[in-house]
Design a protein around this motif. Structure first.
Motif, short mmCIF file in Angstrom:
data_model
loop_
_atom_site.label_atom_id
_atom_site.label_comp_id
_atom_site.label_asym_id
_atom_site.label_seq_id
_atom_site.Cartn_x
_atom_site.Cartn_y
_atom_site.Cartn_z
N UNK A 221 -17.62 -11.52 1.20
CA UNK A 221 -18.12 -11.18 2.52
C UNK A 221 -17.37 -11.86 3.66
N UNK A 222 -16.94 -13.09 3.45
CA UNK A 222 -16.30 -13.84 4.52
C UNK A 222 -14.78 -13.70 4.55
N UNK A 223 -14.23 -12.88 3.66
CA UNK A 223 -12.77 -12.71 3.61
C UNK A 223 -12.32 -11.66 4.62
N UNK A 224 -12.56 -11.97 5.88
CA UNK A 224 -12.26 -11.05 6.97
C UNK A 224 -11.41 -11.80 7.99
N UNK A 225 -10.13 -11.48 8.04
CA UNK A 225 -9.23 -12.08 9.02
C UNK A 225 -8.04 -11.16 9.22
N UNK A 226 -7.22 -11.47 10.20
CA UNK A 226 -6.11 -10.59 10.56
C UNK A 226 -5.13 -10.43 9.40
N UNK A 227 -4.70 -11.54 8.82
CA UNK A 227 -3.68 -11.47 7.76
C UNK A 227 -4.18 -10.70 6.55
N UNK A 228 -5.42 -10.96 6.14
CA UNK A 228 -5.97 -10.27 4.98
C UNK A 228 -6.16 -8.80 5.27
N UNK A 229 -6.68 -8.48 6.45
CA UNK A 229 -6.88 -7.08 6.82
C UNK A 229 -5.57 -6.30 6.83
N UNK A 230 -4.52 -6.92 7.36
CA UNK A 230 -3.22 -6.25 7.40
C UNK A 230 -2.66 -6.06 5.98
N UNK A 231 -2.82 -7.08 5.15
CA UNK A 231 -2.31 -6.98 3.78
C UNK A 231 -3.04 -5.88 3.01
N UNK A 232 -4.35 -5.78 3.19
CA UNK A 232 -5.12 -4.74 2.51
C UNK A 232 -4.75 -3.36 3.04
N UNK A 233 -4.51 -3.26 4.35
CA UNK A 233 -4.07 -1.99 4.93
C UNK A 233 -2.73 -1.56 4.34
N UNK A 234 -1.83 -2.51 4.19
CA UNK A 234 -0.52 -2.18 3.60
C UNK A 234 -0.68 -1.72 2.15
N UNK A 235 -1.63 -2.32 1.43
CA UNK A 235 -1.89 -1.89 0.07
C UNK A 235 -2.42 -0.47 0.00
N UNK A 236 -3.36 -0.14 0.88
CA UNK A 236 -3.88 1.23 0.92
C UNK A 236 -2.78 2.21 1.30
N UNK A 237 -1.98 1.84 2.28
CA UNK A 237 -0.88 2.71 2.72
C UNK A 237 0.12 2.93 1.59
N UNK A 238 0.45 1.86 0.87
CA UNK A 238 1.39 1.95 -0.26
C UNK A 238 0.86 2.92 -1.31
N UNK A 239 -0.43 2.87 -1.57
CA UNK A 239 -1.03 3.78 -2.55
C UNK A 239 -0.97 5.22 -2.07
N UNK A 240 -1.27 5.45 -0.80
CA UNK A 240 -1.22 6.82 -0.26
C UNK A 240 0.20 7.38 -0.31
N UNK A 241 1.18 6.52 -0.09
CA UNK A 241 2.58 6.97 -0.20
C UNK A 241 2.91 7.29 -1.66
N UNK A 242 2.49 6.40 -2.54
CA UNK A 242 2.78 6.59 -3.97
C UNK A 242 2.19 7.89 -4.49
N UNK A 243 1.01 8.26 -4.00
CA UNK A 243 0.35 9.48 -4.46
C UNK A 243 0.81 10.72 -3.69
N UNK A 244 1.70 10.55 -2.71
CA UNK A 244 2.24 11.69 -1.99
C UNK A 244 1.39 12.19 -0.85
N UNK A 245 0.39 11.42 -0.45
CA UNK A 245 -0.44 11.80 0.70
C UNK A 245 0.32 11.55 1.99
N UNK A 246 1.08 10.46 2.01
CA UNK A 246 1.92 10.10 3.15
C UNK A 246 3.36 10.01 2.65
#
Length: 352
Positions: A221-246
């Protein structure tokens, strides 16, 4: 990006909720499509932080013509739970009126036809209408990611056995340390409701190489900060690219998930036999042997004779801990991933 605001009338006159839906139109009708939502439990914010940083990345891709498949994003999927506060404490897991977990009791449809779901203004309570609307938004997509978090936790995924091992790519992309695999939770969580019509198809028509349906547990619950949020966003983006969505030639994913894939029945839910102060002997990620000390519940402060020390019923990995340090009798305290079926295994979800 197109923003849509869906309004649902409240259960009594004079109030309503608004569901903000972000849509990115894909340019390739044959590409995989994706649905992402967060905060179904209101104050579970790591996923919301990830989407906060992912959306500008998707907007950039859209401006550059790199969105291949349709993408729908609902950053705050539960305005009801988000508004539930009592005595300065946020309580977004259970609906106040019914005491039903917001991530339970979704309609289980045998097909992708949502026409039979209750309408936005149908004669059903607001929570039921919200669940129906979330399904209407999600089911047209092959990828459905429901972003949650635990109390204190590693990054892990819930995945139906039918989607494995094809979804190791998501675990690799997000840096997940473990996968909890399930066959039937029997509690109709959002993930189960989105997987259900897929599972009614013959194996030859499921096309699980294109599909991904999961609950993502983004740590605690408390793992909410700029660096972590950006890293998780990059992970989601990487997955969407890998699956051909982006489309993004600069992004590559190596599928290297090596964590445990643990059936739900192998998860040891360590519960408090009495109420009192919680003293943990183990940390998240620890590997423990059978019989190792896990947690002591102090029932009589100052008198060690009242201490109740719980030990590991089998060897395994500590996946989660509760964030509270004062517990009631019967409360869940931690999850241990074992290699064999727990003697306490029962049908349904691990937690209420």
């Amino acid at each position: 990006m197109k923003t849509e605001t869906i309004q649902l009338a409240g259960d009594v006159p004079g109030n309503h909720i608004e569901l903000r839906v972000l849509r990115f139109a894909g340019k390739d009708e044959k590409a995989v499509t994706a649905y992402l939502q967060s905060s179904l439990h209101g104050s579970e914010l790591p996923g919301q932080a990830a989407l906060h940083f992912l959306i500008p990345m998707l907007e950039k891709a859209e401006r550059e013509g790199r969105i291949a498949g349709d993408i729908t994003v609902v950053p705050q999927a539960n305005p009801i739970g988000s508004a539930q506060w009592f005595s300065h404490q946020h309580l977004g897991r259970f609906e106040f009126f019914s005491n039903v977990n917001f991530n339970r009791s979704f309609p289980l449809l045998d097909t992708f036809d949502t026409s039979g779901l209750v309408s936005l203004d149908g004669p059903k309570p607001l929570a039921e209408r919200l669940k129906a609307q979330l399904l209407r938004l999600a089911l047209p997509h092959e990828i459905v990611l429901d972003l949650h978090c635990d109390d204190e936790s590693e990054n892990y995924l819930y995945i139906h056995q039918a989607f494995l091992p094809e979804m190791y790519d998501l675990a690799s992309s997000l840096g997940s340390t473990a996968i909890l695999s399930w066959n039937s939770t029997a509690d109709a969580a959002f993930e189960e409701a989105c997987a259900h019509p897929v599972l009614q198809l013959p194996d030859s028509k499921r096309d699980v190489k294109r599909r991904a349906v999961t609950t993502v547990e983004f740590r605690g619950l408390s793992d909410v900060d700029v660096a972590t949020g950006k890293a998780d966003a990059e992970g989601l983006y990487r997955f969407l690219v890998h699956r051909g969505v982006v489309i993004d030639a600069a992004v590559k994913l190596t599928v290297d998930f090596k964590g445990p894939v643990t059936p739900l029945e192998n998860v040891e839910m360590v519960r408090a036999p009495q109420g009192g102060m919680v003293l943990f002997h183990v940390n998240i990620g620890d590997e423990v042997e059978a019989g190792a000390k896990l947690v002591t519940v102090v029932t009589i402060p100052g008198d060690p004779s009242g201490d109740v020390t719980l030990t590991a019923p089998q060897a395994g990995r500590i996946l989660t801990r509760r964030s509270h340090r004062y517990t009631r009798r019967g409360d869940d305290l931690l999850k241990l991933l074992g290699s064999k079926r727990s003697e306490q295994a029962r049908p349904g979800s691990l937690e209420a």
